[in-house]
Design an enzyme around this catalytic site. Structure first.
Site, short mmCIF file in Angstrom:
data_model
loop_
_atom_site.label_atom_id
_atom_site.label_comp_id
_atom_site.label_asym_id
_atom_site.label_seq_id
_atom_site.Cartn_x
_atom_site.Cartn_y
_atom_site.Cartn_z
N HIS A 57 3.52 -64.79 21.94
CA HIS A 57 2.97 -65.60 23.03
C HIS A 57 3.94 -66.70 23.47
O HIS A 57 3.78 -67.25 24.55
CB HIS A 57 1.60 -66.20 22.63
CG HIS A 57 1.66 -67.37 21.72
ND1 HIS A 57 1.33 -67.29 20.39
CD2 HIS A 57 1.96 -68.67 21.94
CE1 HIS A 57 1.43 -68.50 19.84
NE2 HIS A 57 1.82 -69.34 20.76
N ASP A 94 1.44 -60.76 17.30
CA ASP A 94 1.96 -61.99 17.87
C ASP A 94 3.33 -62.38 17.31
O ASP A 94 3.56 -63.54 16.94
CB ASP A 94 0.97 -63.15 17.70
CG ASP A 94 1.24 -64.27 18.70
OD1 ASP A 94 2.18 -64.14 19.52
OD2 ASP A 94 0.53 -65.29 18.65
N SER A 121 4.40 -73.50 17.92
CA SER A 121 4.31 -72.04 17.78
C SER A 121 5.68 -71.42 17.60
O SER A 121 6.61 -71.72 18.35
CB SER A 121 3.65 -71.43 19.02
OG SER A 121 2.28 -71.66 19.04
#
Length: 366
Positions: free
Chosen positions: A103, A134, A217
């Site tokens: 992402h 992911d 992230s």
């Protein structure tokens, strides 16, 4: 759950600090805490209790451990800029491969990568992304000499209560470090596509109290041995507070998953063995007469896949897998992560006005 999609937040252009000054007026009498005729505090009330030498030495040792880990690992943590926003990544090897979240890369295939020890961005290109778990791998086009790859530790050794550090670029603040503990292991969490996630259901996640902020992230969750034990990916949200982040509840993809997927992407340019079970269908959540989720309608079955071999066909509605009731696509994904490819499970479907249960030998998620 909502992940830390970098394009939902932007780095601040300036940091402002407000100072609040408190004043106490001491006029026309004696006021506690003011100078004047108030009695002097006694030695017992003013002097802090002495810290034992052993406690002070222990605190200094812990502080030095933090500093050693930061010095060893932070050079392996990078900032990733895309047309959609920014995130973090980890130097995976000396050849210039960077592992991060799918992402974070989004739909981009070229990137600007800023190393921890430099302000000059390097160009990078996408090797491959695997949204189902992911994860993604980027390759630097011209890797600088002395590139320092991170060391990945075995996630099976992660223990609840273990001290961990999260490293990344939250809010665009490159090379930031936060601290916490491992709060739980083995969590299964689904990302929300509406909040920038891939929609994946992720298994065996490490839960941590170390703050996971937008931009973290794809960064590193590190133990005090200087080993990466996970990639921070998600932060929990509190629906009662307008879906704001729930402090101290973050999740990281475990290192065992990261290395298994990254090694395949680097070697083959794609994932050939996900290790995840699949039914081999395309489906949608169906609602009952009260507009409540009531199962997963089979829209399509994969030719030669697990569902087709078991006799499941388009139009069936899956209501149970093993011991798990199925009401939504998310609940189906969460049920399947508890199984491995090759497992045989009972799957209950509604077909017309009837119901039947079939045995399905699960395939592999591609």
């Amino acid at each position: 759950m909502r992940d830390t999609k970098p394009n939902r937040w932007r780095p601040q252009t300036a940091l402002r600090t407000a100072a609040l000054l408190l004043a106490v007026a001491c006029a026309g009498g004696v006021t506690a805490g003011c100078t004047g005729d108030s009695p002097a505090p006694t030695a017992a009330s003013s002097a802090p209790a002495p810290i034992a030498a052993s406690e002070a030495a222990g605190a200094r040792d812990l502080e030095r451990s933090y500093q050693r880990v930061v010095k060893a690992v932070l050079p392996s943590v990078v900032q990733i800029n895309t047309p959609e926003g920014l995130g973090s990544g980890i130097v995976y090897d000396a050849k210039g491969h960077i592992v991060t979240n799918a992402h974070v890369v989004g739909s981009a295939d070229t990137f600007e990568i800023t190393l921890a020890n430099s302000d000059t961005p390097h160009k990078g290109r996408l090797v491959a992304a695997y949204p189902e778990q992911d994860l993604a791998v980027i390759e630097l086009e011209d890797p600088p000499s002395g590139l320092r790859a991170a060391s990945f530790g075995p996630s099976r050794d992660v223990q609840v209560g273990q001290i961990v550090l999260a490293m990344g670029s939250p809010l665009g603040l490159n090379s930031s470090v936060t601290q916490g503990i491992v709060s739980a292991v083995g969590r299964t969490v689904s990302e929300a596509p509406s909040d920038g996630g891939t929609g994946a259901t992720l298994a065996d996640l490490v839960q941590t109290s170390a703050p996971i902020n937008p931009g973290n992230s794809g960064g590193a969750l590190v133990n005090l041995s200087g080993q990466v034990i996970g990639i921070p990916t998600l932060a929990a949200v509190n629906p009662s507070m307008g879906d704001s982040s729930a402090p101290g509840i973050g999740f990281a993809i475990p290192s065992a998953t990261v290395t298994r997927i990254a090694d395949q992407i680097i070697k083959y340019g794609k994932v050939v063995d996900s290790g995840r079970a699949a039914l081999g269908i395309a489906g949608r959540t169906v609602l009952d007469e009260d507009f409540q989720p009531a199962g997963v309608g089979v829209v399509e079955v994969t030719k030669g896949g697990a569902a087709e071999k078991a006799g499941i066909r388009p139009g069936d509605v899956i209501t149970r897998v093993g011991n798990d009731d199925i009401t939504t696509l998310q609940s189906l994904s969460e049920a399947l992560v508890e199984h491995a490819p090759g497992d045989t499970v009972d799957v209950t479907v509604q077909r017309g006005s009837g119901e039947k249960t079939v045995k399905v030998t699960l395939g592999q998620l591609r």
